[in-house]
Design a protein around this motif. Structure first.
Motif, PDB file in Angstrom:
ATOM      1  N   ILE A   7       0.836  -1.197   0.000  1.00  0.00           N
ATOM      2  CA  ILE A   7       0.000   0.000   0.000  1.00  0.00           C
ATOM      3  C   ILE A   7       0.870   1.245   0.000  1.00  0.00           C
ATOM      4  N   TYR A 168      -6.001   2.326  -9.003  1.00  0.00           N
ATOM      5  CA  TYR A 168      -6.391   0.928  -8.775  1.00  0.00           C
ATOM      6  C   TYR A 168      -5.184   0.028  -8.974  1.00  0.00           C
ATOM      7  N   GLU A 174      -3.936  -9.322  -4.795  1.00  0.00           N
ATOM      8  CA  GLU A 174      -4.808  -8.529  -3.936  1.00  0.00           C
ATOM      9  C   GLU A 174      -5.193  -7.229  -4.623  1.00  0.00           C
ATOM     10  N   ARG A 176      -6.783  -3.329  -4.697  1.00  0.00           N
ATOM     11  CA  ARG A 176      -6.912  -2.150  -3.847  1.00  0.00           C
ATOM     12  C   ARG A 176      -7.287  -0.952  -4.708  1.00  0.00           C
TER      13      ARG A 176
END
Length: 295
Positions: A7, A168, A174, A176
């Motif tokens: 992130i 995006y 995964e 996010r």
């Protein structure tokens, strides 16, 4: 809550994208346009584990990237490109849950970008970037990455631009979705202040051939790697860089650059490892050198 390495990296890339869109060169500005191609090396001092005595990690990086025009006119610009990044991570005496103490990591991405000049005040940027992030021991769906960006830029005044949109990513299995927001302030042709959280930069260009910048930004990455027992896991490394960079025009559109400073808030993690492998690292020095191509 601590921001995970992936992130942190994605937010940094989105913030960098905001800054890049707003750094379009003009005849009145000495701040050069962002680089469409580069080759570089990132040296880092050995980082000691904060919680394991005698354990350390050495992180090195070499990268090359380039973009090429597909469609160019007064209102629309469409480009494609390729980016390759090689990282070597050497854990030395650290107790690691890998098959060996050294990881050879690769990241290959194919960026496609569309810029639309709607008016003097409004501009749009759309980007999609598929890729692979792996040690190349084995390749499957978990090694694949896709990132996309939609960004609007609005000229508030002759000295201030704001940008906002969404980012995006489907990275290492995964998905996010993150906001992208920032502001670029240029009081005159020599100075620029870019605040694109969590990235910040103050740039000064005394002439058209020199650029000096003080900046702080997230850095690192995530890769899918093989571990003993034929099980692949996600390896993440996160840090924040703070330093001073100097760019110098070498000839025409070719620039040399050097940047030095410190890496802090460093963390290394192997997701799902037993026993747990999630460690903070001490602050270390870094230096980047390379060549950029600007248009």
């Amino acid at each position: 809550m601590r921001m995970t390495p992936v992130i942190s990296l994605m937010v940094g890339l989105a913030a960098s994208a905001v800054a890049q869109e707003s750094e379009q060169a003009t005849e009145e500005s000495f701040i050069p346009n962002f680089a469409v191609g580069r080759i570089g090396y990132d040296w880092n001092d050995t980082a000691s584990f904060s919680d394991v005595e005698g354990a350390s990690m050495k992180y090195q990086e070499a990268s090359v990237s380039g973009n090429f025009p597909i469609l160019m006119n007064d209102q629309v610009k469409f480009t494609g490109g390729v980016r390759y990044r090689y990282n070597q991570v050497d854990f030395g005496q650290a107790p690691v849950p890998f098959g060996n103490e050294t990881l050879d990591l690769h990241r290959i991405e194919l960026p496609f970008n569309v810029w639309v000049d709607q008016s003097e005040r409004w501009k749009w940027w759309f980007s999609v970037q598929p890729g692979l992030a792996s040690d190349f021991e084995s390749i499957d769906f978990d090694d694949m990455t896709v990132t996309a960006l939609a960004l609007a830029s609005y000229k508030v005044s002759d000295t201030l631009k704001v940008a906002f949109g969404g980012y995006y990513s489907h990275d290492l299995g995964e998905a996010r979705l993150l906001p992208a927001i920032g502001a670029i302030y240029r009081p005159n042709k020599n100075w620029m202040l870019a605040l694109t959280v969590p990235r910040g930069e103050i740039a000064y260009a005394p002439t058209r051939d020199w650029l000096i910048a003080v900046r702080a930004y997230p850095s690192g990455g995530g890769w899918n790697v093989s571990t003993p027992g034929d099980k692949d896991r996600d390896f993440n490394y996160a840090s924040v860089k703070a330093g001073i960079g100097v760019d110098r025009r070498l000839s025409g559109r070719f620039w040399g650059y050097v940047e030095g400073g410190v890496r802090f808030a460093q963390n290394v993690e192997l997701e799902g490892a037993k026993p747990s492998f999630d460690h903070d690292l001490d602050t270390t020095a870094y230096a980047n050198v390379g060549i950029k191509v600007r248009f």
